[in-house]
Design an enzyme around this catalytic site. Structure first.
Site, PDB file in Angstrom:
ATOM      1  N   ASP A   1     -10.297   7.565   8.429  1.00  0.00           N
ATOM      2  CA  ASP A   1     -10.146   8.924   7.933  1.00  0.00           C
ATOM      3  C   ASP A   1     -11.488   9.571   7.617  1.00  0.00           C
ATOM      4  OD1 ASP A   1      -7.230   9.896   7.558  1.00  0.00           O
ATOM      5  OD2 ASP A   1      -7.164   7.795   6.986  1.00  0.00           O
TER       6      ASP A   1
ATOM      7  N   ARG B   1     -11.482  -1.338   8.849  1.00  0.00           N
ATOM      8  CA  ARG B   1     -12.028  -1.045  10.169  1.00  0.00           C
ATOM      9  C   ARG B   1     -10.923  -1.060  11.210  1.00  0.00           C
ATOM     10  NH1 ARG B   1     -15.515  -5.093  12.072  1.00  0.00           N
ATOM     11  NH2 ARG B   1     -16.985  -3.658  13.022  1.00  0.00           N
TER      12      ARG B   1
ATOM     13  N   GLU C   1     -11.257   7.155   1.183  1.00  0.00           N
ATOM     14  CA  GLU C   1     -11.121   7.396   2.620  1.00  0.00           C
ATOM     15  C   GLU C   1     -11.913   8.590   3.146  1.00  0.00           C
ATOM     16  OE1 GLU C   1      -7.114   6.442   4.293  1.00  0.00           O
ATOM     17  OE2 GLU C   1      -6.501   6.700   2.219  1.00  0.00           O
TER      18      GLU C   1
ATOM     19  N   ARG D   1      -2.819  11.409  11.955  1.00  0.00           N
ATOM     20  CA  ARG D   1      -3.354  10.106  11.587  1.00  0.00           C
ATOM     21  C   ARG D   1      -4.572   9.794  12.454  1.00  0.00           C
ATOM     22  NH1 ARG D   1      -0.986   7.230   8.117  1.00  0.00           N
ATOM     23  NH2 ARG D   1       1.082   7.783   7.377  1.00  0.00           N
TER      24      ARG D   1
ATOM     25  N   ARG E   1       0.847  -1.195   0.000  1.00  0.00           N
ATOM     26  CA  ARG E   1       0.000   0.000   0.000  1.00  0.00           C
ATOM     27  C   ARG E   1       0.878   1.239   0.000  1.00  0.00           C
ATOM     28  NH1 ARG E   1      -3.951   3.006   4.274  1.00  0.00           N
ATOM     29  NH2 ARG E   1      -2.224   2.705   5.708  1.00  0.00           N
TER      30      ARG E   1
END
Length: 922
Positions: free
Chosen positions: A581, A619, A541, A753, A421
């Site tokens: 997010d 999740r 997101e 974050r 990713r």
């Protein structure tokens, strides 16, 4: 009516008995911990712990002012050394309470299984399927194309060390043994001593890591759960399901291994500069080493078990050939063909391990040729299986050999499917540099979206490479290309299952997906004919991205060149949805609603294009990051959103709470499989919600979004309030993860974050991301709709699984919150006016949400409908709350620049203890 009341009385009696047994376990462990504290730290420390606990109970119960003053007086009078001792005592109690609760959950699972004649939730769901008219053949067909994949991630909310987890598992095993065995007095005394020994060892083991975790440390920690649970329980679950579908008759063939483990640990580069190509190679080597050692150990034991003599049992010709090819020349095994065959398989697997760079401790009896693929290894095991079956030894074939064959089918030589990713912005910069270098005068970043798409498609059709060995590229581009090359190497080395997904964080358009396609083509994972060895997975997101997701995928699937790539992957397209997010961006209510609507839109688009949709749910552990009960979450998905395939992230401390105990882990895997089956087959096309439900939810979401954004992003000084009233600064000092807390070096909420954002609110017991805005939304909606009002919202709760799950999760998270304790954290804000204004708004909304929930759900207290969780929360508060009070005082000292290094250590210990006490905090 009489039978219903009788049943209720039986259930109440069972609940009372279960509660009593749980209390007994907690008291046992608490008493042993108390004795340990008294022995190790002195009677005065033990008495201080008790005083703080009792005073904290009074403060929590009714915000007693006198209790508050008494508590502050006790805490202020303690030395830092005593404070650290107190924190350790309460932290360890939280850990021990968790052990007792897990033990109680296992007890209840066994009780339910016994009452229903055996089997867990999956067996129950299969019974429902049979009652609905589905035949075993129908279910086998379903599982043949199904996929259930828990994906472990290394997000930093697991504050426990493996050393403490190992001691806790030892205590859990001792509790289990005490319950299962009828002990003599001597055995009981020995058990008591073993428990005391384990608790003392735990007390003398560091709770905190002394050094920062590296990515490979995170990989190693993640791999521990394969030893604990996955390597054995995944095969056992699949074999048990296969037996259930055979229904006691002749075997209908082996069931497809639809349960596949995934991982991000060592492949997730988004915001983590420490995940490099070399780290990824190291990750795959560690994974391979673990699974190959497991296979070799199982083969070693299997060889000992298969002592079948050739003159006492017939064997197949294939088995005879396998035995004759074995390098085993021992005269003791000359007449034992199965042992000779296993020795030969062991020798070949050892050679395979050596070829893959894995060190082996137990050498083979002779040399063997390395397997060219895992299928070749499976083929040899199949020869053993078929020979036993064909010669009337089915019961032997169903033992260790069966579980080993199933494990090989599930885990291959790679163990877990590793996703890679990266953020779309990094892909964009990498591709821009490649294109601009190859086409002088070009400025890719200056192009509009349509022009980018056209250029990228033309490059995908072009067989020539973009990368030149004569050009010096930036470090970022070199690093990205190295990762894609390492992925291609891994495919050649381990097979295509090793890295099947490339995930694009913050995907905002078609070009983001085509840029990844171009990079995959550059390393040979996409060929010019349109075949792809990897799934390209967009991750939507933010609220805006979720709203745009259907339109983006509609246009992507309409592109001939991209559709060829999808078709080459079995006409399955995976889409990942980001819960964390979107929640930070728009709040709990709006995030949940936009995710639901995005799924509805995607289902419609994919059906129109004739492509199978696989949703990957990102999740987190907490409700504020999409957490909550997995079964309810899957069942509440809109019709067609599951469709037999689902992937779900398992993050942070949730991994250890679900999978460190094999029995609990097996149950959680069953829950995922059962929910997927039920959502796909039993109500795959449940009626769409009424239009008036959707309209009402749209308005509630709009109002909740306005309230949440108004507080978090539009209130002057909120950022200062957040950084002062939570432990966000101090979390960064914990050695709990390799990833930085913020994407950029700013204090802005946008750059923070989602994980530390939610984790911080949990520590101060507000859990704001899990509920804020709902009360205001309902209040305004009712004022706008006086004709429907509360009665309509009660109907929504009663009739609509989505709305019911939304409120149920808020109920859970609010029960773990404490406005009284949160008020103490608010006092850390130096600006009195800012503190009064913002905390006043938060308190008002909290009270409004609680009142609103009670009325809609028809309850008088939080968790009234979930007595098991209610009791759990009640049991732990007297030991959890003091940690918060101590944390506040330590934060004051730390921020006043106390020179005592034990102050920061004390804060870190409180973070550990509070996290353990709340369980799903991040």
């Amino acid at each position: 009516m009489k039978s219903n009341r009788a049943q209720e009385r039986v259930q109440e009696a069972q609940a009372t008995e279960e509660d009593a047994r749980l209390r007994d376990d907690i008291r046992l462990l608490g008493r042993i911990l108390g004795d340990t504290v008294r022995d190790q730290e002195g009677a005065d420390v033990f008495e201080l712990v008790e005083r703080i606990r009792q005073t904290s109970v009074r403060f929590h119960r009714d915000e007693d002012r006198q209790a508050r003053q008494e508590l502050e007086s006790i805490l202020n009078s303690m030395s830092i050394a005593d404070t650290v001792r107190i924190v350790r005592a309460f932290s360890y109690f939280s850990h021990l309470a968790n052990i007792a609760e897990d033990h109680n959950n296992i007890r209840q699972m066994r009780s339910r299984a016994s009452a229903k004649g055996g089997g867990g939730m999956l067996a129950e769901t299969l019974a429902h399927a049979t009652a609905a008219g589905l035949k075993p053949a129908d279910l086998r067909k379903f599982f043949a194309s199904a996929l259930v994949s828990p994906v472990l991630t290394a997000h930093p909310t697991e504050v426990r060390r493996k050393s403490t987890m190992d001691r806790e598992m030892e205590i859990a095993a001792l509790l289990d043994r005490r319950e299962r065995m009828q002990m003599t007095p001597d055995e009981r005394e020995a058990s008591d001593e073993a428990l005391r020994r384990a608790v003392l060892t735990l007390w003398q083991t560091n709770l905190l890591r002394r050094t920062k975790l590296t990515v490979l440390d995170e990989v190693t920690n993640g791999l521990a759960f394969y030893d604990y649970t996955f390597l054995r329980e995944v095969p056992r679950l699949l074999c048990a399901l296969e037996d259930h579908l055979d229904n006691g008759g002749e075997s209908a063939g082996e069931l497809a291994s639809f349960l596949r483990m995934g991982s991000w640990i060592g492949g997730d580069r988004d915001g983590n500069p420490f995940v490099t190509a070399e780290v990824m190679r190291g990750t795959l080597k560690l994974q391979s080493s673990l699974v190959l050692h497991y296979y070799l150990e199982e083969l070693h034991v299997l060889g000992g078990e298969l002592s079948i003599a050739a003159h006492l049992a017939d064997i197949s010709d294939d088995l005879r050939g396998l035995a004759e090819r074995s390098p085993d020349t021992s005269p003791h095994r000359r007449g034992e063909p199965y042992r000779l065959a296993v020795s030969g398989i062991y020798a070949r697997l050892t050679a395979t391990a050596k070829k893959l760079g894995v060190q082996i401790s137990r050498p083979p009896v002779g040399e063997g040729a390395a397997y060219t693929s895992v299928r070749e290894f499976q083929g040899d095991l199949d020869i053993l299986h078929r020979s036993l079956i064909s010669n009337n030894a089915r019961v032997i074939a169903r033992g260790r050999l069966r579980l080993l064959r199933r494990a090989v089918d599930c885990f291959g030589f790679h163990l877990a499917r590793l996703d890679i990713r990266q953020n779309s912005a990094v892909h964009e910069r990498t591709v821009a540099e490649l294109l601009d270098t190859a086409m002088p005068g070009m400025s890719y970043l200056a192009l509009g979206e349509d022009a980018r798409v056209g250029l990228l498609l033309s490059e995908l059709r072009n067989a020539r490479p973009l990368v030149s060995q004569f050009v010096k590229y930036s470090d970022e581009t070199v690093g990205e290309l190295d990762v894609f090359r390492a992925a291609a190497e891994a495919h050649a080395k381990f097979g295509a299952d090793v890295i099947p997904q490339c995930i694009i964080s913050m995907c905002k358009g078609m070009s983001d997906m085509l840029e990844v396609a171009l990079l995959l083509k550059e390393v040979g994972l996409i060929d010019p004919s349109g075949r792809s060895a990897v799934n390209i997975v967009p991750l939507f997101e933010t609220i805006e991205d979720l709203q745009a997701s259907s339109a983006i995928m509609d246009r992507m699937l309409a592109l001939h060149d991209y559709r060829r790539l999808v078709d080459s992957r079995g006409a399955v397209q995976e889409v990942m949805l980001g819960y964390s997010d979107s929640n930070k961006d728009g709040g709990f209510v709006t995030s949940g609603w936009e995710l639901y609507k995005a799924e509805i839109g995607l289902v419609e688009i994919f059906e129109r294009h004739g492509v199978r949709l696989r949703l990957f749910h990102g999740r987190g552990g907490s409700v504020g990051r999409g957490g909550g009960p997995s079964y309810d979450a899957i069942i509440a998905q809109p019709g067609g959103a599951v469709n037999g395939q689902i992937r779900i992230t398992e993050q942070g401390e949730i991994i250890s709470s679900k999978y460190s105990n094999a029995e609990v882990g097996r149950n959680n895997l069953e829950i995922l499989a059962a929910a997927t089956l039920e959502a796909s087959l039993l109500h795959p096309r449940q009626p769409a919600p009424k239009r008036e439900y959707l309209t009402a939810m749209d308005r509630l979401s709009e109002l909740a979004f306005k309230a949440y954004r108004g507080l978090v992003y539009e209130t002057d000084g909120f950022v200062d309030y957040f950084w002062a009233s939570t432990v966000i600064n101090e979390i960064a000092t914990l050695n709990i993860g390799s990833r930085p807390a913020s994407r950029k070096k700013t204090r802005a909420i946008e750059d923070l974050r989602a994980i530390p954002w939610v984790f911080s609110w949990a520590q101060c017991r507000l859990m704001l991301p899990g509920w804020y805005g709902f009360g205001s939304a309902v209040e305004t909606w009712i004022a706008e709709n006086p004709d429907r009002g509360m009665a309509f919202l009660k109907e929504l709760y009663r009739e609509w699984p989505f709305f019911r799950m939304l409120l149920s999760n808020m109920d859970m998270v609010l029960a773990k919150s404490s406005i009284a304790i949160a008020s103490r954290y608010a006092e850390l804000v130096p600006d009195e006016e800012l503190r009064r204004t913002i905390f006043g708004r938060i308190r008002h909304e909290w009270e409004l949400v609680v009142r609103t929930l009670h009325e809609i759900m028809g309850q008088e207290r939080l968790l009234q409908g979930n007595p098991l969780l209610e009791r759990s929360v009640r049991h732990r508060f007297p030991y959890l709350d003091p940690l918060n009070h101590v944390q506040v005082e330590l934060l004051r000292a730390h921020r006043a620049h106390s020179p005592d290094e034990q102050v920061l250590r004390g804060i870190q210990l409180t973070i550990n203890g509070i996290s353990a006490g709340l369980r799903n905090t991040g």
